[in-house]
Design a protein around this motif. Structure first.
Motif, PDB file in Angstrom:
ATOM      1  N   ARG A 111       0.810  -1.216   0.000  1.00 11.28           N
ATOM      2  CA  ARG A 111       0.000   0.000   0.000  1.00 11.28           C
ATOM      3  C   ARG A 111       0.847   1.272   0.000  1.00 11.28           C
ATOM      4  O   ARG A 111       0.320   2.381  -0.093  1.00 11.28           O
ATOM      5  N   GLY A 112       2.156   1.134   0.150  1.00 11.81           N
ATOM      6  CA  GLY A 112       3.024   2.303   0.125  1.00 11.81           C
ATOM      7  C   GLY A 112       3.060   3.091   1.419  1.00 11.81           C
ATOM      8  O   GLY A 112       3.499   4.249   1.443  1.00 11.81           O
ATOM      9  N   SER A 137      -2.713   2.996  -4.947  1.00 13.18           N
ATOM     10  CA  SER A 137      -2.089   1.715  -4.616  1.00 13.18           C
ATOM     11  C   SER A 137      -3.078   0.569  -4.776  1.00 13.18           C
ATOM     12  O   SER A 137      -4.296   0.780  -4.857  1.00 13.18           O
TER      13      SER A 137
END
Length: 335
Positions: A111-112, A137
């Motif tokens: 998801r970053g 994402s």
């Protein structure tokens, strides 16, 4: 019966250990791996509990009947130096804690969130809501997760990731995993490692380290995982070629990685670089100090396994989790 205990991870559970052995068992505790002190203490011991058992300890313990590692890995035991009548056993219970680590890091990296945390600390809102150049994402549930190794750790990790809605695939040395029984899309031998690296969005490495698996994941495999791919290594560092891993992460040919197992380990004071390569300079790496399985629950379960095997040894019963030696013992008196 004398038991020498030289694994400091068991010290927080000393009372639990002592409560679970029979009266008359002499427990000798060491709070660190001081080989000279242990060698002086082990001459009349029946059981040794610890992860390191070099030849010097084998030579100093002619009466030893059992080396019980307080974990899964037995690479610290010098098997060639053991007496023929000495058994080696291990224990697990780390798979639940490691599975939590796998799930947590898979979410963070896919998801970053790791990068978003870093950016927001500098007052930058790294989100496509505010920066139209950024992509939205992908959820973890939409990912295909590839397992390189599907033993205790892989299976327990899959049980968690499956609940997210992921698709699972796996390769193992034996190729004996039944895909249908485990809810996997497919499972095969490591001959299909390249297929797994190409199909997977997230790869979880938990295979055992041996001559066949050392360096099994290199530049080509990491490139196949790609710039959006996530690698999570909870097996052993050298399963993944460290130069290829560093280059892939630093150039962006590999998206991100969570590394819990390393190429170098510290001195007893816990100080030391985990690799000669500067992984700490990379923003797309989550670095942890081989701690994914270190929880109280892990070692409570291990204490129970070890003390149960000590009881079995005293009663001349077959031991569990024996990895070396003839699992038939003459009765060993407790006192």
């Amino acid at each position: 019966m004398k038991v020498v205990i030289a694994d400091s991870n068991l010290l927080p559970h000393r009372r639990r250990f002592e409560d679970r052995v029979a009266p008359g068992v002499d427990l000798s505790w060491h709070d660190s791996f001081d080989i000279d002190a242990i060698a002086a203490d082990i001459a009349d011991a029946t059981v040794y509990v610890g992860g390191k058992f070099p030849a010097a300890l084998a030579e100093a313990s002619p009466e030893l009947r059992l080396v019980h590692v307080a974990g899964a890995g037995t690479d610290g035991v010098d098997f060639d130096a053991l007496s023929p009548h000495t058994l080696v056993a291990n224990t697990f219970h780390h798979e639940r804690s490691i599975a939590e680590y796998v799930a947590a890091t898979a979410v963070l990296l896919r998801r970053g969130f790791l990068e978003q945390d870093r950016q927001l600390r500098e007052d930058r809102w790294s989100s496509p809501v505010y920066d139209r150049t950024l992509r939205q994402s992908s959820s973890l549930g939409s990912a295909t997760v590839g397992f390189v190794g599907f033993g205790h750790i892989g299976a327990r990790s899959w049980a968690l990731l499956r609940a997210f809605g992921c698709t699972g695939i796996a390769v193992t040395g034996s190729g004996s995993v039944n895909a249908a029984e485990n809810g996997l899309a497919w499972a095969a031998s490591t001959d299909r490692l390249s297929d797994l690296m190409t199909e997977a969005d997230v790869v979880v490495v938990s295979a055992p380290l041996n001559e066949r698996t050392t360096g099994m994941i290199g530049a080509a495999e990491l490139a196949s995982l790609g710039p959006d791919g996530v690698l999570i290594n909870v097996g052993r560092g050298p399963l993944v070629q460290q130069d290829a891993l560093f280059e892939g992460l630093s150039t962006g040919s590999l998206g991100s990685a969570a590394i819990d197992v390393w190429y170098d380990y510290p001195s007893p004071d816990g100080i030391g670089a985990p690799s000669p390569r500067p992984f700490h300079t990379l923003p797309n790496v989550l670095m942890t100090p081989h701690s994914s399985g270190i929880t109280g629950e892990t070692f409570q379960g291990r204490v129970d396994d070890i003390t149960a095997n000590i009881g079995r040894l005293a009663k001349s019963e077959p031991l569990t989790n024996v990895v070396a030696g003839d699992n038939f013992t003459a009765e060993v008196p407790i006192s």
